[in-house]
Structure formats: structure tokens, C-alpha cells
Design an enzyme around this catalytic site. Sequence first.
Site, PDB file in Angstrom:
ATOM      1  N   GLY A  72       0.795  -1.221   0.000  1.00  0.00           N
ATOM      2  CA  GLY A  72       0.000   0.000   0.000  1.00  0.00           C
ATOM      3  C   GLY A  72       0.826   1.269   0.000  1.00  0.00           C
ATOM      4  N   GLN A  73       2.149   1.115   0.059  1.00  0.00           N
ATOM      5  CA  GLN A  73       2.992   2.318   0.088  1.00  0.00           C
ATOM      6  C   GLN A  73       2.824   3.092  -1.209  1.00  0.00           C
ATOM      7  OE1 GLN A  73       7.043   1.325   1.207  1.00  0.00           O
ATOM      8  NE2 GLN A  73       6.249  -0.369   2.405  1.00  0.00           N
ATOM      9  N   SER A  74       2.864   4.400  -1.098  1.00  0.00           N
ATOM     10  CA  SER A  74       2.474   5.234  -2.237  1.00  0.00           C
ATOM     11  C   SER A  74       3.340   4.960  -3.460  1.00  0.00           C
ATOM     12  CB  SER A  74       2.537   6.707  -1.848  1.00  0.00           C
ATOM     13  OG  SER A  74       3.857   7.095  -1.613  1.00  0.00           O
ATOM     14  N   ARG A  75       4.590   4.562  -3.254  1.00  0.00           N
ATOM     15  CA  ARG A  75       5.442   4.343  -4.421  1.00  0.00           C
ATOM     16  C   ARG A  75       5.090   3.045  -5.142  1.00  0.00           C
ATOM     17  NH1 ARG A  75      10.989   3.335  -1.070  1.00  0.00           N
ATOM     18  NH2 ARG A  75       9.739   3.647   0.767  1.00  0.00           N
ATOM     19  N   TYR A  76       4.369   2.122  -4.454  1.00  0.00           N
ATOM     20  CA  TYR A  76       3.993   0.857  -5.098  1.00  0.00           C
ATOM     21  C   TYR A  76       2.555   0.855  -5.578  1.00  0.00           C
ATOM     22  CZ  TYR A  76       8.289  -0.949  -3.045  1.00  0.00           C
ATOM     23  OH  TYR A  76       9.596  -1.145  -2.714  1.00  0.00           O
TER      24      TYR A  76
END
Lengths: 208, 583
Positions: A72-76
Site C-alpha cells: 500500500g505504500q504510495s510508491r507501489y
Amino acid sequence: MGLLDKLSGWLGLRKKEVNVLCLGLDNSGKSTIINQLKPANTQAQEIVPTIGFSIEKFKSSSLSFTVFDMSGQSRYRSLWEHYYKESHAIIFVIDSSDKLRMVVTKEELDTFLNHEDIRGKRIPVLFFANKMDLQDAMSSVKVSQMLCLENIKDKPWHICASNAVRGEGLQEGLDWLQGTLSAQHTAHITTTKNNFLNMFVFLFFLYL
Amino acid sequence: MTSMESGGDGGKWLDAHYDPVAGLYTFSSCVDLADLSGDGENRLVVGDLGTGSSGMKLKVYRGTALMSENTLLDLPAGLVAFFMDLHEPRIPTTAVASGPCIYLYKNLRPYFKFTLPSLEVNTLEQDVWQQAREGQIDPLTLKEMLESIRKKADVPLSVRSLRFLSLETDGLDEFVQLHKQQPIRRQTVITCIDTLKKSTADEDGVSCLVVGTESSDVFILDSKAFIILSKMSLPAPPTMMDVTGQFDVEFRITVACRNGNIYILRRESDKPKYCVELPSHPVGLVRVGKNVLVGCTDESLQGFTQKGKKLWKIVLPAPITTMAPMDLPTRGFQGVLVGLANCEVHLYRDKNLLSTIKTPDVVTSICFGRYGREDGTLIMTTKGGGLMVKILKRTVVFDDRDSAPGPPLAQSIRLNVPKKTKLYVDQTLRERESGVAMHRAFQMDLSRVRLAAAKAYVKALESSLTPMSASLSEPLKMNAVVQGLGPSFKLTLHVQNTAACRPVMNLAISFLYDENLYRIRDPYMRIPLLVPGLIYPVGTFVDCTNDKGITDIIKVFVLHEGRSSPLLTAHINMPVSEGLALS
């Protein structure tokens, strides 16, 4: 899929395989939920932030699930859309105690619902209003209000409050998902069965 | 989450939270974001100024809720969160500068108080108070003596004496009784505070504190032992500061001072290395990359290099209220956020306006960074005490182009300029080699031309060869008009008396011409009395007697009766006669 496989599928001898995509912001509890749904002997003790995505498999009474647990991290988050096409169901996890980022959740949900691979599809979406045990958590009704879930008209959806750490509320959600998927499956099978029957009748007439 | 309306910023920001009655009154220097509990979630730390005289608090926000409150003893001048040691878990310390002290908070509890060394006290002042204590002088004499010390002493008076001098006569005695027993101290006041990494550039490296004081000094304090590592002096009290680099390696402190100048301090020297003199006072100082951006009171934003060279200047639509850097390392984005008095926040990258955020109230403090678990969070507090949190959208793309109206893009396209010719190169070489000689030759010729012109002018004046007369008794002006195609021309002379009020009398007009070419009907005319200001037309006819197309000059003289030299002269270039003489 061979003919025998199909036949066993229709007869309910073999469990149907479904691909489920698990989405949600970082730290919302996606991996914890998936971990709880797995058989007790294969559960991990400690959950760490997912990098990229991970694939988990487990079975329920009638279905065999393959879950794509996305990070869920914004970069993924840009990876999510590549898996929309192959999924049969979506699990969307929300941290109901994170009031500040509810607007980010809504933004990601809207992007997801408006994606071309999702827009026209009657794909069931299961929402988990997670972290219900926390003191400042919002109720599932409040969460669905803030995310404007009532605007989703073309897809079956369901929201249930959950506490992934203790596994509360997860079975309820999974039962709904299973029911919806089975219903869709049965409808599909009925039509194919009818087609099959017609073909037999046709062949029979041809033979005559 | 009380407000969900979009702010007219092109959908770049998500409105995460807006509480118009949060009761936060603060400035950008008193706001910071830090992971105060070491759980990976950043908190918002605010030094709240309260009403300005009471209710000063250190507030910590988690998400949308206030997490803790600590009462502050004095108005906060600045607040920074920094790592002062390498202990695990890595929990940053909060430093609040107020008055002459720095209060340190660890785990949201008061931990340490550091006071800046007191300043030298005027010995005369000390003696006077000593006498007052012993009862040798009464409060009135004390006041007189302090007044005289204040005027001539080079060491300024202490705060106590200054307060004493500002009192009315009836309060003097009481004040002396109350204070005479305490020793006199002169304390400076902290005006700005920032952090400087000690030896590593790591995000969680140990930092020193950098403090600017009212006594025009900048101190660098060691955060472990709290000793002064370095002291630097400025020509004026600093108001804003930006620090970059590492103390042990190389650092640069950019300071905006109260005299309207910006000074740049380096590691080696205790005096400013560079100075930028601004046209108006600075209200905001932000470093973006290697450039320093300064907002001024004349509603402008200016960019400087780190050596103080001016790069650009843009004019803003309203006065600046606050400024803050916007640094998003995950996307390699660096910009500056400028809060304006017209309820807007502008985002600039260099001098290009990228985004405009409309706010319901004037923004007084801006802070951009990681809040909670979200990297691109913009936190603003408003004049009315509101708290606003916006989150930068994940998918947002900032155009490189300026979104403000300006010159079209085509203007920056390079023209296809032809290559330099050999002649051009030779000329340039010649100019480079013998530039001095060429300049001298040019200057000499120029002087000669000027001399020739001056000579001709003097000659014309002396012999009244001009159509203007500057003599005091008969200031006259004349111009001539020739009409017709020939051979007969009409010659009209317009004569004007340019004197203020005196009429001119006894004038006549005479002509000088080649009698083989022209015949003038009235070669001698008397001019009537000339009233000042009016233009008198005097006309006659000229016949060209020659049919070969030859022209000549006719000279016109304005004469005064009884004087041999003309008052003024006009030369008329006659046109070619295009017709034939009839007789």
C-alpha cells in the site's frame, strides 16, 4: 482446462479457483487480514510492510482463493492497476482510525473504480473497515459515508467492520464474498450447461 | 474533517482536514514535524503563541487530534525537533527558544533548559545602582544619571534600567525598592533558531543548534554538552536563518537581518562572507537546492545564488505573510510555498508558479513534510487560529511551464542565427587588438566635429546669420514659405516678436539675390509695428527669369532702421521653376 476438469467443476467435485486482489493504503492491515485467513499452521507470526506484492493461497468451503496482497505504500500503488484485469474479486482494506488519510483512501478508491479494467465489470468488492479495536476508530457506517460507497451502483459490494489482529469480522466478509462469487459462478454454469444441452440436441438431430 | 471543498488549485491537493477553530496562533518558525514517539508516524509540533501575552503552549498533534499540550513560560521565538544523541529508540528532542533560554523536551516532557551567557554590564550603571542600594541617591537622581549614561555609553543599559527610565515619577520609588537588591544582569534574547548536522548528512544524524540573538550574534551549540562551539558576529540582529551543511565538514548559514541585509556565514570565519543588500526588508527566507529565495515587503520574491548573486525577481499579487520550503525527495521535487495576504498560497519552482491554493483565511504558518504516514503533507495555520491539512495527490504532475500569464512559449525558442562571417571575425579581432587606439581616434574626431560645430554656431550668432534673434531689445523669429510651381513663386515671411510685452518698431525686410535669375516685386519692405506673440505674414512675389532649371539661394535680411548689420538672416533654397516665363 480440459473437458474432465470442466465436468468436475460443474459437478462441484473440484473447487473453483478465484483471483482476489487485496488493496488499501499502507498500514491499513492488508497482510494481517490475509494472514488471518490462511490456515492456522501456515500463519506468520510477525507482519512486516509488504514490498511490491505477495501471493497467498488458501481454500474456503467451496472456493480456492489466490490472493494478490499488494503493497500500500504510495510508491507501489502504481502497480495495482496491472492486476485489475485478472481479478475476480477485490478486497479493499481501510484503516478506520486514520481520519486524516480517509481522503487519500477515497482518492485511491475512486481511481480504482474509474479504471477502464474495472469500470464496466460486475466485480464484487469487499470493504474491511479495519482496526475497529482502536479507540478513535470510526464505525463502518461512517467509513462508508466518507468514502461515498452508496455511489457504487454497478458492482456488488459489502462493508464489514473488522479487527484483523484478533480475526474478528473477517469470516463474515469472506462468507459474503464466497456467496457472491458462487452465485455469479452458478449463473455462469447454468448458461453453459444449457448451451451444452442445446449442442447435444443439435448433434442428435444431425445424426438423425 | 469539516471541509471537503476543492480549493481551486487544479485538483493537485486533497483536503484532508480543516478545523477553523483549532485555536492555533503561530508562525512558520514555531512549527515542525517529527516522529516524536519513534513509531514511524510523524507528529505535528507547534509552539502556540496564545494571545501573545498568555496561553503560550507546546502542542502536539497526531492525525486530526490534539495529542498533548505543555504550557510554555514565555513566547516561543522558534521551535525545532532534532536528534541530540544516538540512543535507541531514535526519538527526536524538541527545542523551544524563548527569551534568552532554550527549553528542551524529550518524550513530551521538559528535559533541560539552556540559557545563553549573559552580556557585559555597564560599570557606570552598576555603580549608580550600588549607590541607590546604599541610599546615597534618591530615585529621581538615579533616573537622571541613568538617562545620561544611556545617551553616551557604548555598552547599552540593562532591561531593568530601561524599564525604570520608562516609568512615571510616582512609580519610581516602588520600583527601586523592589529591584535594588538583585544584581544587574544583561541578557540577550533569541530571535531565531535552526539545526545543523554535526558530522553526517543522515536524516537522523546528531545535530547542533544554531541560535541567532538580539545582540547580533550567531551561536552554534553542541547538543550533547551544551557548550558554545562557535560564535559569529553580524552587523545587525538576525531575524531569519537558514542553515545547511555539517558542522565538522563545511556549513553555510544564511541570515536575514533587521537592517534589511542578508549575510552568508561560512565555516572558516566568524564574520559574514557575503552580503546581499535588499531594496526592502525581508519577510521570508527559504533555501531551495543551492539557491536562496527571499520574500520582501515590496511584494516580491527574489532568488539568489549561495554567493549572494541575484538571479531573478518576481512580483507577487499581495504582501507575503509566510514562506516555507516544499521538499519531496521521493519525487525529486523542490519548491517554495508562499503564503499571501489575499488568502492564497502559491507554490513556486524557481520563478515559475506551479500551483495556487485558495484558503478561507490568511495563512500565517506553513509546514510541508511527512505527517502521519503521508510524505507530501502541507500543514497551514491561519490568522484566525485554524488548522488546515492538505495532502499532495499521488498522481499529480507539475508542469515545468509557468502557469502564470506571461510571454508566450515561442519567445524562448532560439532563432536560427547565421554563422559568423570571416569579415566579422576579422573585425572583432581588430577591435580586440587595437580597441584603445580606435577609441582614441573616435574621440579625437568627435571633439573636432564638436569644435567645428561650435565655431560655425558662434560665427552665425556674431553675424546674425540665423533666423532667430536673441538680442534683448528686438527678440525676433522668422520663417519663410515658398509656394507655387514657378516661374512665379509666392514668398511669405512669418515674422514674430518673441518679447514678453514690448512691441518692436522701425523694421524693414530686404533681399539679396542673383538678379540674373530672379526678380522680386518688392525688394524692400517695411514691417509694421510688431505686437508681442502675434505672427505677421509679409508676402511678396518672386519671378524666375531663367528657364534652364537653375536654382539659387535668396537671402532675407530683417533690418533695423539706422543700423547697418541685420538683426537676422534667412537663407531660402528656391525650388526649380517648372513652368516657362510668359514674357
